[in-house]
Scaffold this active site. Sequence first.
Site, PDB file in Angstrom:
ATOM      1  N   CYS A 334       0.785  -1.246   0.000  1.00 28.74           N
ATOM      2  CA  CYS A 334       0.000   0.000   0.000  1.00 28.74           C
ATOM      3  C   CYS A 334       0.815   1.292   0.000  1.00 28.74           C
ATOM      4  O   CYS A 334       0.521   2.184  -0.805  1.00 28.74           O
ATOM      5  CB  CYS A 334      -1.012   0.040   1.131  1.00 28.74           C
ATOM      6  SG  CYS A 334      -1.105  -1.404   2.150  1.00 28.74           S
ATOM      7  N   ARG A 363       6.675 -11.238   5.281  1.00 30.00           N
ATOM      8  CA  ARG A 363       6.217 -11.024   6.653  1.00 30.00           C
ATOM      9  C   ARG A 363       6.899 -12.032   7.555  1.00 30.00           C
ATOM     10  O   ARG A 363       7.006 -13.199   7.210  1.00 30.00           O
ATOM     11  CB  ARG A 363       4.693 -11.189   6.741  1.00 30.00           C
ATOM     12  CG  ARG A 363       3.994 -10.128   5.908  1.00 30.00           C
ATOM     13  CD  ARG A 363       2.493 -10.224   6.017  1.00 30.00           C
ATOM     14  NE  ARG A 363       1.882  -9.269   5.098  1.00 30.00           N
ATOM     15  CZ  ARG A 363       0.595  -9.199   4.838  1.00 30.00           C
ATOM     16  NH1 ARG A 363      -0.235 -10.038   5.441  1.00 30.00           N
ATOM     17  NH2 ARG A 363       0.122  -8.318   3.998  1.00 30.00           N
ATOM     18  N   GLN A 381       0.940 -11.037  -3.263  1.00 31.32           N
ATOM     19  CA  GLN A 381      -0.476 -10.670  -3.160  1.00 31.32           C
ATOM     20  C   GLN A 381      -0.976 -10.251  -4.528  1.00 31.32           C
ATOM     21  O   GLN A 381      -0.263  -9.560  -5.258  1.00 31.32           O
ATOM     22  CB  GLN A 381      -0.642  -9.470  -2.228  1.00 31.32           C
ATOM     23  CG  GLN A 381      -0.423  -9.785  -0.775  1.00 31.32           C
ATOM     24  CD  GLN A 381      -0.662  -8.552   0.076  1.00 31.32           C
ATOM     25  OE1 GLN A 381      -0.085  -7.503  -0.179  1.00 31.32           O
ATOM     26  NE2 GLN A 381      -1.510  -8.674   1.076  1.00 31.32           N
ATOM     27  N   ASP A 383      -2.705  -7.833  -5.536  1.00 34.92           N
ATOM     28  CA  ASP A 383      -3.074  -6.638  -4.794  1.00 34.92           C
ATOM     29  C   ASP A 383      -3.589  -5.531  -5.707  1.00 34.92           C
ATOM     30  O   ASP A 383      -3.189  -5.455  -6.862  1.00 34.92           O
ATOM     31  CB  ASP A 383      -1.805  -6.139  -4.086  1.00 34.92           C
ATOM     32  CG  ASP A 383      -2.133  -5.362  -2.824  1.00 34.92           C
ATOM     33  OD1 ASP A 383      -3.319  -5.198  -2.527  1.00 34.92           O
ATOM     34  OD2 ASP A 383      -1.185  -4.933  -2.145  1.00 34.92           O
ATOM     35  N   HIS A 385      -5.171  -1.230  -5.195  1.00 33.03           N
ATOM     36  CA  HIS A 385      -5.742  -0.167  -4.369  1.00 33.03           C
ATOM     37  C   HIS A 385      -6.607   0.702  -5.246  1.00 33.03           C
ATOM     38  O   HIS A 385      -6.172   1.132  -6.306  1.00 33.03           O
ATOM     39  CB  HIS A 385      -4.625   0.634  -3.692  1.00 33.03           C
ATOM     40  CG  HIS A 385      -3.895  -0.187  -2.683  1.00 33.03           C
ATOM     41  ND1 HIS A 385      -2.798  -0.944  -3.013  1.00 33.03           N
ATOM     42  CD2 HIS A 385      -4.153  -0.428  -1.373  1.00 33.03           C
ATOM     43  CE1 HIS A 385      -2.396  -1.601  -1.929  1.00 33.03           C
ATOM     44  NE2 HIS A 385      -3.191  -1.315  -0.925  1.00 33.03           N
ATOM     45  N   LYS A 465     -14.806  -4.272   6.096  1.00 37.11           N
ATOM     46  CA  LYS A 465     -14.328  -5.091   4.981  1.00 37.11           C
ATOM     47  C   LYS A 465     -15.291  -6.212   4.645  1.00 37.11           C
ATOM     48  O   LYS A 465     -16.178  -6.551   5.427  1.00 37.11           O
ATOM     49  CB  LYS A 465     -12.974  -5.694   5.329  1.00 37.11           C
ATOM     50  CG  LYS A 465     -13.028  -6.650   6.518  1.00 37.11           C
ATOM     51  CD  LYS A 465     -11.735  -7.424   6.684  1.00 37.11           C
ATOM     52  CE  LYS A 465     -11.795  -8.309   7.918  1.00 37.11           C
ATOM     53  NZ  LYS A 465     -10.633  -9.163   8.081  1.00 37.11           N
ATOM     54  N   HIS A 511      -8.478  -1.305  -0.275  1.00 39.10           N
ATOM     55  CA  HIS A 511      -7.437  -2.291  -0.510  1.00 39.10           C
ATOM     56  C   HIS A 511      -8.139  -3.594  -0.849  1.00 39.10           C
ATOM     57  O   HIS A 511      -9.073  -3.968  -0.175  1.00 39.10           O
ATOM     58  CB  HIS A 511      -6.618  -2.441   0.776  1.00 39.10           C
ATOM     59  CG  HIS A 511      -5.685  -3.593   0.777  1.00 39.10           C
ATOM     60  ND1 HIS A 511      -4.339  -3.446   0.599  1.00 39.10           N
ATOM     61  CD2 HIS A 511      -5.909  -4.917   0.910  1.00 39.10           C
ATOM     62  CE1 HIS A 511      -3.764  -4.635   0.632  1.00 39.10           C
ATOM     63  NE2 HIS A 511      -4.693  -5.550   0.820  1.00 39.10           N
TER      64      HIS A 511
END
Length: 637
Positions: A334, A363, A381, A383, A385, A465, A511
Site C-alpha cells: 500500500c 512477513r 499478493q 493486490d 488499491h 471489509k 485495498h
Amino acid sequence: MITVEVEGRVFQVEEGTTLGDILKMAGIEGAIGGKVNGKIYDLQTPVRSSAQIIPIYKNQPESLEIMRHSLAHIMAQALKEIYGKDKVHLGVGPTTEEGFYYDVEIEGVRLSEDDLPKIEEKMREIIQKNYPILRREISREEAKRLFENLKEKYKLEIIERISPDDVISVYEQNDFVDLCRGPHIPSTGMAGAFKLTHISGAYWMGDAKRPMLQRIHGIAFWDHKDLEERLKFYEEAKKRDHRRLGRELEMFLIDETVGPGLVLWLPKGGTYRKVLEDYWREEHEKRGYQFVYTPHIGNARLWEISGHLDYYKPNMFPPMQVEQEEYFVKPMNCPFHIAIYKSKVRSYKELPIKLAELGTVYRYEMSGVLHGLMRVRGFTQDDAHIICTAEQVEDVIHETLEFAISMLRDFGFREFKVYISTKPPDAIGSQEQWEIAENSLKRAVESMNLNYEIDEGGGAFYGPKIDVKIKDAIGRLWQCSTIQFDFNLPERFDMTYVGPDNKRHRPYMIHRALLGSIERFTGVLLEHYAGALPVWLSPVQVRIIPVSEKHLPYSKELEMRLRSEGLRVETDDRQERLGAKIRDAELQKIPYVLVVGDREVQEGKVSVRSKKEGDLGSMELEDFIKHIKEKIKNKAP
RNA sequence: GCUGGCGUAGCUCAGUUGGCAGAGCGCGGGAUUUGUAAUCCCGCGGUCGUGGGUUCAAGUCCCACCGCCAGCUCCA
C-alpha cells in the site's frame, strides 16, 4: 405458571419444570433435548419463563452437539479414573464442528498418542455402565467449595468469570462432577460412536503467558457409519495435501537452506503460475486497472508515516542499514501505491484510480505457523488499491465484489461465503465514512444474492471489509478475497484530489486482493483438484506417448504441431512400455495423453486418453485440437 | 514464539538390548521394441538434520541448536 408452546400446542406449566417433563407432557418421545427460545437445553434443564420449545431429535445436528459435549465429560472422567482424581485438572471441554476436546493438565504425565486407545477403552467402560448424567444447580459459594475440594483450579477460575446473573450448574455421572452449563444427554449409555484423534498443546485461556494444557481431540457421531465417513474424509484430505502434491507434481519446493516459509517455484509450478498471472492481468486490464511495479524494500520513514512501524513491526523482517538510513523489506504494497497516487495532483475526473500489482511481500511469521504454501514468509499478493470519491464507493465495491466472484468461478469454485466486518469500538474515521462504506458493502452483497454473515464490530480499526471464502471439493472453506476500506492511510499520507469545487478532498481508499496470495491460492487449488488442475492451468496439457521408438518421429511432428497451436505439450521418449508411460502420465495428472502407434501413423490420427474420461479412442488431430481448445476456452475442469 | 512428536539416499520408509548403514521408487548403463496404470539385469547414491557430550564402540543414550509435523496464538 408459565406458558410454553410445543409443536403448535400451548401448555401451562409450573415455572422451573424441566424440559424433559414438558416434552413428556406434550407426548413427545425420543427427543435428545430442545430449543427453548432458540437456546439448546437438555431434558433436565428447568424452563424458567414462557417459551417456544422445539424438540431436538437425533437426526438434527444440534443433538450431536449435546452428545459430543457429554463425550467430553466421559473422557474427562476416564482421565480421572486412569491418572487419579487429584492429578487431573480440567480446563475447558467444548464441542467442535465434528467432535469435542478437553484441555487438561495431568500432573507428571505427558500424554502421547499411544495413550489414546487406553483412554478410549476406559470411556467405553463408562458408556457401558450407563451412568445417569445429573444436572444440579448450585450457589456460587457451594460451587467454589466443591471445586476447591476437587482441586480444580481452572474450574475455580471459570467460576470467577461467570456473571452473577447466571445460574451455576454442575453435571454429575457416577462420582464424576464437572462445572458445566450443559446441555447433556440423560445418561452415558446414550453416547454415540467416537474416536480420539490426536493430542496437542493449548494455552489456558488462549494466553501464551498462562500454562499450556494438553488438548485431547475426539470426533463423534451417532452412527459408526458417519464416524467412518469422517475418518475417510481425513484420509481424503491427507491425499490432497498440497505439500505432497507440490513435490510429486514438481510444482514448488521449500528448501531449508533457502529458509523456512520461502517458496521456490519449480518449472512446472512456474508454468502454471505464468498462466494464472497472465489471466489475472488480462482480467484486470478489462476492468480498467493500471499496473504498477514497486520495490521490495522501502525507507523506514515510509513505514513510519504509514504507521506500520507502530502496529505491524513484530511481523516485519528486521531492518537493514544503508547509508545511515534504515530500510525495511515490505510487508505490504500500500505505501508504494499511495506514493504513486501522490506523484501528481489528482482530479476527481480521473477517479476511480485502480492500481494493481502482483506484489511480493515478506512477513515475519512465527515459525510454528508456517504451513506449505498456505502460510509462508514471502508471498505474492494479487493486490490493488482503488482510490475514489464518496459518490463512487458503492459502484466500486459492487464491481470489485463481482470481479472477485467471477474470478473465483473461473477457477472452478461454485460456493462462496461472504463475511462483512463492521465498525469496532476503537475505530478511527468519521461516522459518515463508516456508514457509506458499510452500506456499500451490504448493498453489494445483497444485490448479488450472496450468502453472507455480518461480524458486528469485527472490522479493523481503519475500516470495514468484506471477506470471501470459497468451499472446496471436500467442503472446506478457504478465505481468498478481501475488500477492505482504509480510512487511516489517506489521512496519514495526506492523499487528496481536486473536486469540481476546485477544493482539495480526501479520497476513499480500498485495498483488495481477489485470490489473496498466489502461493496460498495455489495450495487451495491443488487441494481442491487433488492435483489434477483444469486443462487451462495444467503445466503440461498433453503428453504424447509413442508406442515404440519407431513412432518417435511422428510423435515429434505432432508435438511441433500442437505447440504451434499454443498448447503445452511434451513427448515421452523413454524406452518404456506403453503401460508404464500411461501410468506415469496418470500419476503426473496430465489432462490428455495421445498414444501414437502404427495405426495412428498410418491413418494420421491420434488416440486420445483423457485423465477425466479415460480412453476416448481414435480421433482426427484437428478434432482433438478443437476439443482441447474448447476445454481451455471454457476453463473446464 | 510456546507445548508435544519427528528428522536415516532425490522420494517413501526399515534398522532389535549401543556392535560393519538397508529396501522399494527415482537416477545412470545395458537388454527388450512394447497398444492404455509398474519389462528385466547391472550400477551410482548416505559425515544417519547440525554441533557438543557419555562410551572400547552412537543412526540408537544425553545436551544445545536448526528444520518439519499436530496444535495454541496469529493470519493472505
